[in-house]
Motif scaffolding. Structure first.
Motif, short mmCIF file in Angstrom:
data_model
loop_
_atom_site.label_atom_id
_atom_site.label_comp_id
_atom_site.label_asym_id
_atom_site.label_seq_id
_atom_site.Cartn_x
_atom_site.Cartn_y
_atom_site.Cartn_z
N THR A 303 17.46 129.83 68.30
CA THR A 303 17.53 130.40 69.94
C THR A 303 17.33 129.39 70.66
O THR A 303 16.49 128.45 70.50
N ALA A 515 29.15 142.67 62.65
CA ALA A 515 27.91 141.78 63.54
C ALA A 515 28.67 140.62 64.17
O ALA A 515 29.45 139.84 63.56
N SER A 519 24.67 136.27 65.68
CA SER A 519 23.48 137.11 65.78
C SER A 519 22.68 136.85 64.64
O SER A 519 22.95 136.48 63.59
N ASN A 520 21.21 137.15 65.01
CA ASN A 520 20.23 136.70 64.13
C ASN A 520 19.64 138.08 63.13
O ASN A 520 19.84 139.04 63.85
N TYR A 521 19.32 137.65 61.96
CA TYR A 521 18.58 138.93 61.10
C TYR A 521 17.67 138.15 60.53
O TYR A 521 17.77 136.98 60.00
N ASN A 530 21.71 134.07 60.00
CA ASN A 530 22.73 134.45 61.27
C ASN A 530 24.01 134.38 60.68
O ASN A 530 24.48 133.98 59.78
#
Ligand code: ATP
Ligand code: MG
Length: 554
Positions: A303, A515, A519-521, A530
């Protein structure tokens, strides 16, 4: 401004300059990339430093493309650089410049220097010019054309500009001091002939200014007060100052300040080498998640916040060193721990049939989205008779310290039930194809009313509702912590052959459906992941950004 306590020598310099009333109390920096490649994490340090420092003092920062060498430059790079700077969270507003915007002015200034007898055309070859430069302890030799009249030089310089001479036939040199202890002042080059189209000026020019000449003038014209650059330019500073002093008014002076460049373990940072990795197919592209480029880090799941924090953490010094990549990884873990949605994903599945769970039945168990942030709430995870577990969470003949699933052993399924392994199902070759387990309906939510404990909690995915996905695991791109510094081997020989591992038979809980890319998990127990842009409606693709813990130091 008075109450800024300087955190490093650059801030100190600015505080001092402001206290001395220099430059009308302005603070104005610039980030000056050459558009000859994609930006990397080293550039990110420079971006954070330039934009961050100016912001701290209420100043401004320009983005300037240092496009003085048409041979290697391209608009693809210009576009990617703008995207990356913006993504990092910085804004040059309406102050986007190109060194090539100054080609006319730079030419006029060169003419001015020639008129004053301070620049001359040299027809000697590059080799001869280098030889004549001497050594730091031995004075150089003056070129035979050093004292040609300004009129003669003006005429030839114009011919140079008009294309009369071939590449390499002659150069324009500043006439400074062939005996200076600083080699950069021994009549440095100002212009060379390059018969190349420029990505912005097309074929208008066939002579192009050198960095040392163009940079200080560009800084001056843009009103830059603090020209922050890397340490190797320290010895160029007298030349930077010489050109500005010769050519500009004395109303204000940009000041060059040098800091040490960022190096990181297990990677290379030179644009030339990164370009080679891309062009020769050692990686997929500039944004390959293994690359130290900003676009690579973005695709990997980093990020902007984590990179800015990293830049803050490493600080600025004048001492060259190598930063442990573990520090960068620490920054992304810390950031994602706070905000990544938790999910369960099984990357190397083994099928488990819960024999006492009624066929056709299903239910939803409640799972916490992020234990660090209650406001992210809870979600429902479907549970049914057939589930997947990680193969490595089962051992048919468990070793002493193996506390996970084994015949006759009981474990907890995260957020669901206790299950006990009753039978191992094998095919004709003796390969395990499934496990038969039973569950204890009393343990819903993951606790037994009789207080009995289990030693392991496993993640799982219900087969019926699972989404198939691909998971890409990354390791260091190089096997050597310092691929540039290795004396025996070329950096290409030190590439890690196992830097990419593709697991293409994974299952994830249905929450991940749709998703968006990037996007991050956090996948429980596995790390931070991601969504890769290669994702299609049929198949989700994930990158592992980083493992949950630093496993590098065992
Ligand atoms: P080259 O000039 O060899 O193409 P470069 O890495 O210097 O490569 P530039 O585009 O000139 O690339 O860099 C733009 C700015 O980023 C410069 O001010 C430079 O000092 C800074 N920079 C480049 N590499 C690093 C690094 N590893 N650490 C910190 N700053 C860097
Ligand atoms: Mg450079």
């Amino acid at each position: 401004m008075e109450n800024i306590v300087p955190k490093n020598f650059i801030q100190q310099q600015i505080v001092d300059d402001l206290a001395a009333g220099k430059n009308g109390n302005r603070v104005h920096t610039r980030f000056p990339p050459e558009p000859n490649g994609y930006l990397h994490i080293g550039h990110a340090k420079s971006i954070c430093l330039n934009f961050g420092t100016a912001k701290l003092f209420g100043g401004l920062t320009n983005l300037r493309f240092d496009d003085t060498n048409p041979v290697k430059e391209d608009t693809e790079y210009v576009d990617s650089i703008m995207e990356d700077v913006k993504w990092l969270g910085f804004d040059w507003e309406d102050r986007l410049y190109y060194a090539s915007d100054y080609f006319d002015k730079l030419y006029d200034f060169a003419v001015e220097l020639i008129k004053r007898g301070k620049a001359y055309v040299d027809f000697q070859s590059q080799e001869v010019i280098s030889e004549q430069r001497g050594t730091p302890t031995k004075a150089g030799v003056e070129s035979p054309t050093r004292n040609t009249s300004p009129e003669e030089n003006l005429r030839i310089f114009e011919e140079m500009r008009n294309g009369k001479y071939n590449e390499g036939a002659c150069v324009l040199r500043a006439k400074i001091d062939m005996a200076s202890p600083n080699m950069h002042l021994r009549d440095p080059l100002m212009y060379r002939i390059l018969k190349q189209s420029h990505h912005r000026t097309g074929d208008k020019w066939c002579i192009y200014p050198m960095y040392d000449y163009a940079h200080g003038q560009s800084d001056y014209w843009e009103g830059i007060t603090h020209s922050i650059c890397t340490l190797e330019f320290e010895v160029h500073r007298p030349l930077y100052d010489w050109f500005v002093d010769e050519l500009q008014e004395t109303d204000y002076r940009p000041r060059q300040i040098e800091f040490s460049r960022l190096n990181i373990t297990y990677t290379v940072m030179s644009k030339r080498k990164l370009l080679q990795l891309v062009k020769e197919g050692y990686v997929k592209d500039w944004d390959d998640p293994r690359m130290p480029t900003i676009s690579g880090l973005r695709r990997r799941g980093y990020t902007p916040e984590s990179i800015r924090n990293f830049a803050d953490m490493i600080g600025v010094t004048k001492v060259d060193g190598v930063t442990d990549v573990a520090m960068l990884e620490f920054c992304i873990r810390e950031d994602l721990n706070k905000r990544a949605q938790r999910l369960m994903c099984v990357t190397d599945p083994i099928k488990v049939i819960i024999t006492n769970y009624p066929e056709g039945q299903s239910e939803a168990v409640e799972a916490i989205n992020n234990p660090e942030d209650e406001s992210m709430g809870k979600r429902k995870v479907p549970f049914s008779r057939v589930i997947y577990l990680e193969k490595e969470d089962f051992m048919e003949e468990p070793t002493n310290k193996f506390y996970r699933l084994a015949p006759g052993k009981e474990v907890r399924l995260r957020y669901a039930y206790f299950i006990k392994c009753q039978e191992v199902i094998k095919d004709e070759q003796g390969k395990i194809v499934a496990l038969h387990c039973t569950y204890d309906p009393e343990t819903k939510g993951g606790n037994a009313p009789d207080g009995r404990k289990v030693k392991a909690t496993l993640h799982w995915v219900a087969a019926e509702t699972a989404l198939p996905c691909e998971v890409r695991l990354y390791d260091r791109l190089f096997t050597d912590a310092d691929p540039d510094g290795n004396k025996e081997k070329d950096y290409l020989e030190l590439l890690n052959p196992d830097s990419l591992q593709v697991l293409d038979h994974c299952f994830i809980e249905p929450f991940a459906k749709g998703a968006p890319a990037l996007s991050n998990y956090q996948f429980e127990r596995l790390g931070y992941f991601n969504v890769d842009p290669d994702t299609t409606p049929e198949k989700l693709v994930f990158n592992r950004t980083v493992s949950l813990k630093d496993n590098s130091k065992k």
